[in-house]
Design a protein around this motif. Sequence first.
Motif, PDB file in Angstrom:
ATOM      1  N   ASP A   1       0.902  -1.148  -0.003  1.00  0.00           N
ATOM      2  CA  ASP A   1       0.012  -0.131   0.030  1.00  0.00           C
ATOM      3  C   ASP A   1       0.867   1.234   0.013  1.00  0.00           C
ATOM      4  O   ASP A   1       2.179   1.186   0.005  1.00  0.00           O
ATOM      5  N   HIS A   2       0.162   2.453   0.050  1.00  0.00           N
ATOM      6  CA  HIS A   2       1.151   3.638  -0.019  1.00  0.00           C
ATOM      7  C   HIS A   2       1.702   4.035   1.141  1.00  0.00           C
ATOM      8  O   HIS A   2       2.745   4.857   1.213  1.00  0.00           O
ATOM      9  N   ASN A   3       1.765   3.156   2.311  1.00  0.00           N
ATOM     10  CA  ASN A   3       2.263   3.474   3.684  1.00  0.00           C
ATOM     11  C   ASN A   3       3.560   2.594   3.506  1.00  0.00           C
ATOM     12  O   ASN A   3       4.324   2.596   4.415  1.00  0.00           O
ATOM     13  N   GLY A   4       3.698   1.668   2.431  1.00  0.00           N
ATOM     14  CA  GLY A   4       4.555   0.814   2.250  1.00  0.00           C
ATOM     15  C   GLY A   4       4.436  -0.631   3.239  1.00  0.00           C
ATOM     16  O   GLY A   4       5.308  -1.475   3.347  1.00  0.00           O
ATOM     17  N   ASN A   5       3.069  -0.627   3.507  1.00  0.00           N
ATOM     18  CA  ASN A   5       2.751  -1.767   4.322  1.00  0.00           C
ATOM     19  C   ASN A   5       2.041  -2.953   3.350  1.00  0.00           C
ATOM     20  O   ASN A   5       1.522  -2.618   2.046  1.00  0.00           O
ATOM     21  N   ARG A   6       2.078  -4.004   3.825  1.00  0.00           N
ATOM     22  CA  ARG A   6       1.684  -5.416   2.715  1.00  0.00           C
ATOM     23  C   ARG A   6       0.156  -5.355   2.870  1.00  0.00           C
ATOM     24  O   ARG A   6      -0.448  -4.935   3.933  1.00  0.00           O
ATOM     25  N   PHE A   7      -0.372  -5.329   1.653  1.00  0.00           N
ATOM     26  CA  PHE A   7      -1.823  -5.442   1.493  1.00  0.00           C
ATOM     27  C   PHE A   7      -2.215  -6.423   0.459  1.00  0.00           C
ATOM     28  O   PHE A   7      -1.727  -6.558  -0.450  1.00  0.00           O
ATOM     29  N   THR A   8      -3.136  -7.613   0.866  1.00  0.00           N
ATOM     30  CA  THR A   8      -3.633  -8.713   0.366  1.00  0.00           C
ATOM     31  C   THR A   8      -4.865  -8.466   0.001  1.00  0.00           C
ATOM     32  O   THR A   8      -5.599  -7.646   0.552  1.00  0.00           O
ATOM     33  N   SER A   9      -5.498  -9.424  -1.014  1.00  0.00           N
ATOM     34  CA  SER A   9      -6.984  -9.548  -1.073  1.00  0.00           C
ATOM     35  C   SER A   9      -7.826  -9.801   0.108  1.00  0.00           C
ATOM     36  O   SER A   9      -9.049  -9.755   0.234  1.00  0.00           O
ATOM     37  N   ASP A  10      -6.942 -10.640   1.163  1.00  0.00           N
ATOM     38  CA  ASP A  10      -7.824 -10.884   2.482  1.00  0.00           C
ATOM     39  C   ASP A  10      -7.975  -9.534   3.226  1.00  0.00           C
ATOM     40  O   ASP A  10      -9.080  -9.740   4.122  1.00  0.00           O
ATOM     41  N   ASP A  11      -7.457  -8.518   2.838  1.00  0.00           N
ATOM     42  CA  ASP A  11      -7.596  -7.200   3.794  1.00  0.00           C
ATOM     43  C   ASP A  11      -9.003  -6.770   3.358  1.00  0.00           C
ATOM     44  O   ASP A  11      -9.651  -5.656   3.949  1.00  0.00           O
ATOM     45  N   MET A  12      -9.517  -7.164   2.132  1.00  0.00           N
ATOM     46  CA  MET A  12     -10.631  -6.579   1.482  1.00  0.00           C
ATOM     47  C   MET A  12     -11.990  -7.283   2.180  1.00  0.00           C
ATOM     48  O   MET A  12     -12.992  -6.876   2.003  1.00  0.00           O
ATOM     49  N   MET A  13     -11.691  -8.612   2.958  1.00  0.00           N
ATOM     50  CA  MET A  13     -12.670  -9.180   3.324  1.00  0.00           C
ATOM     51  C   MET A  13     -13.426  -8.721   4.423  1.00  0.00           C
ATOM     52  O   MET A  13     -12.957  -7.902   5.360  1.00  0.00           O
ATOM     53  N   GLY A  14     -14.849  -8.521   4.307  1.00  0.00           N
ATOM     54  CA  GLY A  14     -15.708  -8.148   5.377  1.00  0.00           C
ATOM     55  C   GLY A  14     -15.986  -6.688   4.891  1.00  0.00           C
ATOM     56  O   GLY A  14     -16.980  -6.116   5.785  1.00  0.00           O
ATOM     57  N   LYS A  15     -15.671  -6.129   3.890  1.00  0.00           N
ATOM     58  CA  LYS A  15     -16.151  -5.064   3.673  1.00  0.00           C
ATOM     59  C   LYS A  15     -16.443  -4.811   2.015  1.00  0.00           C
ATOM     60  O   LYS A  15     -15.786  -5.745   1.353  1.00  0.00           O
TER      61      LYS A  15
END
Length: 319
Positions: free
Chosen positions: A155-169
């Motif tokens: 992500d734009h903060n340098g953190n890992r972002f996966t498709s699992d982070d989209m779950m629940g929303k």
Amino acid sequence: MATSCNCVAAAMRSLRPAAAMRLPLRSPPCRTFTSFHHSNLQRSSRTIWRQESARLSGSQRGTQQVQNLANGLRGQSRPFSSSTPRQKLKTIQQVKARNKGGPFNLTAAVLFIATAGALYAYFTYEKERMARKRIAEQTKGIGKPKVGGPFDLIDHNGNRFTSDDMMGKYALVYFGFSHCPDICPDELDKMALMYDKVVEKCGRVLLPIMITCDPARDTPEVLKEYLKEFHPDIIGLTGPYEKIKDVCKAYRVYFSTPPNVKPGQDYLVDHSIYFYLMDPEGDFVEAIGRNFTADQAAKVISDHIKDWEGPLKKKDRWA
């Protein structure tokens, strides 16, 4: 000879009185029976005539009484009715006063119109809801999603972002790049408006995501600086070229960069222009094109969110 004739004459004279006596004995019974039968018929006829006369007289008297009663009741109310007779209406006030308590007054008309409007709105909403449900079910793949899929980016903060982070929303995914001269800024402005309208109606249950199509120039730092001009909640994602290419392929996004680009050289990236709405389970719901205004797109997203029957994560980890 004379003696014998005298005997015959005497015998004949003796027979005449006997015949005369026998005839009266036979005829009176016949005359008596005929007279009795005739008299009985006459008496029966007279009796029947009297009865018919009495009946006819009674019918005539009854008819006359009915006519007299009708003439007497003409212009009056019926004796079995407890309501007062209606008077002839002469003024507008009288007409209004009479119609005020009738079944078709202003109050009844207003209630009828309100009920009809409510039913129309309800059936229209149900029709639109079923259409949205049909669209959402048609876009889901069996085993493998038609649009979307797993990814692992930064992500734009340098953190890992996966498709699992989209779950629940719900997630609104857009593909663009920071050096786009006009289309991407317009679409990101629209995304910011859409996001604010959805939050106002449904709460913070939507993730606005931009995935770059130009990972060579769109580093996390560049995306962070670029996206804060549109909305602080928009999440920018980047990563290695191959991963970006796989994500674009999974979302059916077309993009291309010019070949043989030298370092520092400016160039444009050709790409598809769509917003992809994903549900809390990671399934594709609907694509929103440029023909949608911000209000129209926000309504589509809000309606899909309201149709969702499962749980939603209301806590925003990116705030």
